[in-house]
Design an enzyme around this catalytic site. Structure first.
Site, PDB file in Angstrom:
ATOM      1  N   GLY A   1       8.139   5.838  -4.602  1.00 11.60           N
ATOM      2  CA  GLY A   1       7.624   7.134  -5.303  1.00 11.60           C
ATOM      3  C   GLY A   1       6.972   6.858  -6.336  1.00 11.60           C
ATOM      4  O   GLY A   1       6.015   5.997  -6.450  1.00 11.60           O
ATOM      5  N   ASN A   2       6.681   7.856  -7.335  1.00 12.36           N
ATOM      6  CA  ASN A   2       5.934   7.764  -8.408  1.00 12.36           C
ATOM      7  C   ASN A   2       6.459   8.489  -9.640  1.00 12.36           C
ATOM      8  O   ASN A   2       7.727   9.040  -9.375  1.00 12.36           O
ATOM      9  CB  ASN A   2       4.636   8.273  -8.312  1.00 12.36           C
ATOM     10  N   HIS A   3       6.076   8.721 -10.957  1.00  8.52           N
ATOM     11  CA  HIS A   3       6.648   8.916 -12.110  1.00  8.52           C
ATOM     12  C   HIS A   3       6.554  10.528 -12.226  1.00  8.52           C
ATOM     13  O   HIS A   3       6.749  11.097 -13.283  1.00  8.52           O
ATOM     14  CB  HIS A   3       5.974   8.179 -13.091  1.00  8.52           C
ATOM     15  N   SER A   4       5.834  11.240 -11.365  1.00  6.60           N
ATOM     16  CA  SER A   4       5.814  12.665 -11.811  1.00  6.60           C
ATOM     17  C   SER A   4       6.934  13.314 -11.739  1.00  6.60           C
ATOM     18  O   SER A   4       7.933  13.077 -11.008  1.00  6.60           O
ATOM     19  CB  SER A   4       4.935  13.436 -10.555  1.00  6.60           C
TER      20      SER A   4
ATOM     21  N   ALA B   1       2.377  15.114  -6.627  1.00  2.96           N
ATOM     22  CA  ALA B   1       1.853  13.666  -6.694  1.00  2.96           C
ATOM     23  C   ALA B   1       2.475  12.929  -5.218  1.00  2.96           C
ATOM     24  O   ALA B   1       3.448  12.411  -5.370  1.00  2.96           O
ATOM     25  CB  ALA B   1       2.280  12.734  -7.800  1.00  2.96           C
TER      26      ALA B   1
END
Ligand code: CTP
Length: 413
Positions: free
Chosen positions: A221-224, A289
């Site tokens: 995943g990512n930090h969005s 994102a």
């Protein structure tokens, strides 16, 4: 000297059916509100006045109830009739909620949710655009506490009608004079126009990250946070658009009668919902994102730790924006985002062209306060005529206003 043409300000019935709630707090500038009420009433609006307890010291309820045609409300209940003044109903009734003058004290209460009077309680219940016209002495207005509260109220998405420089009631000269009633009237007209700007338009938004499952407990995943996309959805809805918001996993929630929120997890799910809804949309803004890669296959059971170094084979996810760019018709607008770390303008320009976009919103991770995990963003908009507009660092709510303004401009041309 130029003569003010008061007649050009309004015409009869231009505000027929519009409901304007005006909160008055304890400031000397309250004396300007009867003029505003007259302008609104002449233009056909319904006006309801709320007083903070201190407003009574500056202006009489009799003046304002006579001009507005409605009793002025201050208390949660009317001691004479025993009737209950419902802050929730008032908040839902209004098309615009203006608080003018708004004192430093009331702004502090609004920011902190201190609902100790009918006016602030109604503010917390209001669903409509909120306009605030501060008025106070210049040193009070310059105080870091007031400035922080004004910034926070802007972050909440409210319109601050900035006070003007001039002579103040204290005899001092400086910033703090409440805007004139004729100007406030024009701002109310603009806001009402904005509210209907995107009526009959449907907008598709993607927001937040996507999670690509490795096994039942782990993911890529990512930090969005999703805040940028949610702010755009809210701004579009506040201007009358029907919004379909496709959100990856975030802690955010949104409740608006114009917004349909569809929650998804993975890029594949986001792709399916976006493609399904695109043909019926007038505009699509892809702010999510989206993970570029996913594991070839998610393990059906939790992967156990072993002495061997594990290898996860990845494949690319579908590019939602590129696909919509292929499907786009001449009547649709498509907007993308680019998050870059270097060669920002060049890379964003390439994405704009390759994905067949009308404009792209670039944010650089080099800029402090921009991108993921911030309530602020600093963006540059590049359109397909290669026009470049750079914006200051602002709250994501304010950036959403800039993006929607750009979009409205394109729809109009
Ligand atoms: N995007 C998308 N689907 C993907 C990847 C990206 O819809 N699978 C969209 C994003 O929502 C954003 C834009 O494409 O609007 C740009 O995303 P970004 O990650 O910056 O660009 P990529 O095309 O993925 O290129 P790169 O990662 O190489 O910079």
């Amino acid at each position: 000297m130029q003569k003010r043409k008061t007649n050009s300000l309004w015409s009869h019935n231009m505000l027929t059916g519009k409901k304007i709630l005006i909160g008055i707090t304890g400031g000397i500038a309250a004396y300007k509100i009867p003029t505003l009420v007259r302008l609104l009433k002449k233009a056909g609006a319904e006006v309801q006045i709320l007083f903070s307890p201190m407003a009574h010291e500056f202006i009489t309820p009799l003046t304002l109830s006579t001009l507005s045609g409605n009793p002025v409300l201050t208390d949660f209940h009317n001691p004479e009739t025993g009737e209950w003044n419902s802050h929730v109903e008032l908040g839902m009734w209004a098309d615009i909620f203006l608080v003018a003058p708004v004192t430093a004290s009331t702004m502090g209460k609004m920011v902190n949710g201190i609902a100790d009077n009918l006016l602030v309680t109604t503010y917390l219940s209001a669903k409509c655009p909120v306009l605030l016209a501060p008025a106070m002495d210049m040193d009070m207005y310059k105080h870091p506490s007031t400035k922080a509260n004004v910034d926070k109220l802007k972050e909440f998405g409210h319109v601050i009608i900035e006070p003007k420089e001039g002579e103040l009631a204290s005899g001092l000269c400086g910033e703090g004079r409440m805007e004139e009633p004729e100007e406030i009237f024009k701002i109310i007209l603009d806001q009402l126009k904005k509210k209907a700007e995107l009526k009959n338009k449907t907008a598709l938004i993607t927001a937040g990250p996507t999670y690509e499952a490795i096994d039942p407990v782990r993911f890529i995943g990512n930090h969005s946070s999703g805040l940028m996309g949610y702010s755009i959805a809210e701004e579009l809805a506040s201007r009358g658009a029907k919004v379909i918001l496709i959100s990856g996993p975030t802690h955010l929630n949104i409740e608006h009668s114009n917004i349909k929120l569809i929650r998804v997890e993975s890029a594949d799910e986001m792709y399916d919902v976006a493609v399904e809804n695109f043909s019926a949309s007038d505009v699509a803004i892809m702010s999510a994102a989206v993970a570029d890669y996913k594991p070839v296959k998610a393990a059906p059971k939790k992967i156990k730790k072993t002495t061997k170094t594990p290898e996860i084979k990845l494949i690319t996810t579908p590019d939602i924006l590129a696909e919509l760019g292929k499907q786009k018709t001449k009547d649709q607008l498509l907007i993308g985002f680019a998050l870059e770390t270097d060669n920002e303008l060049e890379n964003a320009g390439k994405k704009l062209k390759n994905k067949n976009l009308d404009f792209i919103v670039l944010n650089s991770l080099k800029d402090k306060g921009a991108g993921f995990r911030h309530a602020t963003n600093k963006v540059t908009i590049i359109d397909k005529d290669q026009k470049i507009e750079k914006f200051e660092l602002k709250s994501k709510k304010e950036v959403a206003v800039d993006i929607v303004d750009k979009l409205v401009g394109l729809l109009a041309s």
